[in-house]
Scaffold this active site. Structure first.
Site, PDB file in Angstrom:
ATOM      1  CB  CYS A  92       1.936  46.965  -1.321  1.00 37.53           C
ATOM      2  SG  CYS A  92       0.642  46.586  -2.514  1.00 37.53           S
ATOM      3  CG  HIS A 134      -2.407  45.393   2.235  1.00 43.92           C
ATOM      4  ND1 HIS A 134      -1.409  46.331   2.331  1.00 43.92           N
ATOM      5  CD2 HIS A 134      -2.314  44.879   0.975  1.00 43.92           C
ATOM      6  CE1 HIS A 134      -0.745  46.390   1.187  1.00 43.92           C
ATOM      7  NE2 HIS A 134      -1.277  45.517   0.348  1.00 43.92           N
ATOM      8  CD  GLU A 135      -4.057  41.490   0.120  1.00 40.87           C
ATOM      9  OE1 GLU A 135      -4.367  41.781  -1.056  1.00 40.87           O
ATOM     10  OE2 GLU A 135      -2.881  41.559   0.534  1.00 40.87           O
ATOM     11  CG  HIS A 138      -4.857  45.814  -2.973  1.00 43.21           C
ATOM     12  ND1 HIS A 138      -4.220  46.682  -3.829  1.00 43.21           N
ATOM     13  CD2 HIS A 138      -3.880  45.274  -2.197  1.00 43.21           C
ATOM     14  CE1 HIS A 138      -2.921  46.674  -3.593  1.00 43.21           C
ATOM     15  NE2 HIS A 138      -2.688  45.832  -2.590  1.00 43.21           N
TER      16      HIS A 138
END
Length: 167
Positions: A92, A134-135, A138
């Site tokens: 990351c 993953h995004e 976030h």
């Protein structure tokens, strides 16, 4: 526009859920500028994705750069994941220099909009699936560190505290 600095693990913006972009703001100049900054920032070498909170903006938007394809999506939501989750070596930008095995589905599909309000559907396997998950994490205030098995997470948190960049 601008390559923006990446916020690092421990920054409060990474722990706050990102706000949806209001429909009346989707086509605004501010959102267009944000999208350009996200794209400029993700084009730096070694980057597969950048979420708006990683550049200090708490809204639901991210850019991606996978297999030569660069793009973005506003107000993304994961609408489908598929396959047996598997461990992928994941890093990351907000946790620089460290990567750990993270359980991700090998297929993911995200739906959102572009700056003109038109529907965007992104889907993929491998790195694209990992980047999409993953995004969106976030945007939901989750840094991958927090998704790891407890023993691995403890080891990674020790490694983070030892990093020069960590306050």
């Amino acid at each position: 526009m601008t390559v923006r600095p990446i916020r690092l693990f421990g920054d409060p913006v990474l722990r706050s859920p990102a706000d949806p972009i209001r429909p009346d703001a989707v086509g605004s100049q501010g959102i267009r500028d944000l999208v350009q900054d996200l794209i400029d920032t993700v084009k730096e070498p070694g980057r597969a994705g950048v979420a708006a909170p990683q550049i200090g903006v708490g809204v639901r938007a991210f850019s991606y750069n996978v297999d030569g394809e660069v793009g973005y999506v506003l107000n993304p939501e994961i609408v489908e994941v598929g396959g047996e989750p598997e461990l992928m070596d994941e890093g990351c930008l907000s946790v620089p220099g460290l990567s750990y095995p993270t359980r991700r589905s090998p297929y993911a599909k995200v739906r959102g909009v572009d700056v003109d309000g038109a529907e965007v559907v992104l889907e993929g396997t491998g790195l694209m699936a990992e980047a999409l998950q993953h995004e969106v994490d976030h945007l939901d205030r989750t840094v991958y560190v927090m998704t790891l098995d407890p023993d691995v997470r403890r080891r990674l948190l020790r490694d983070i505290r030892a990093q020069e960049w960590f306050p």
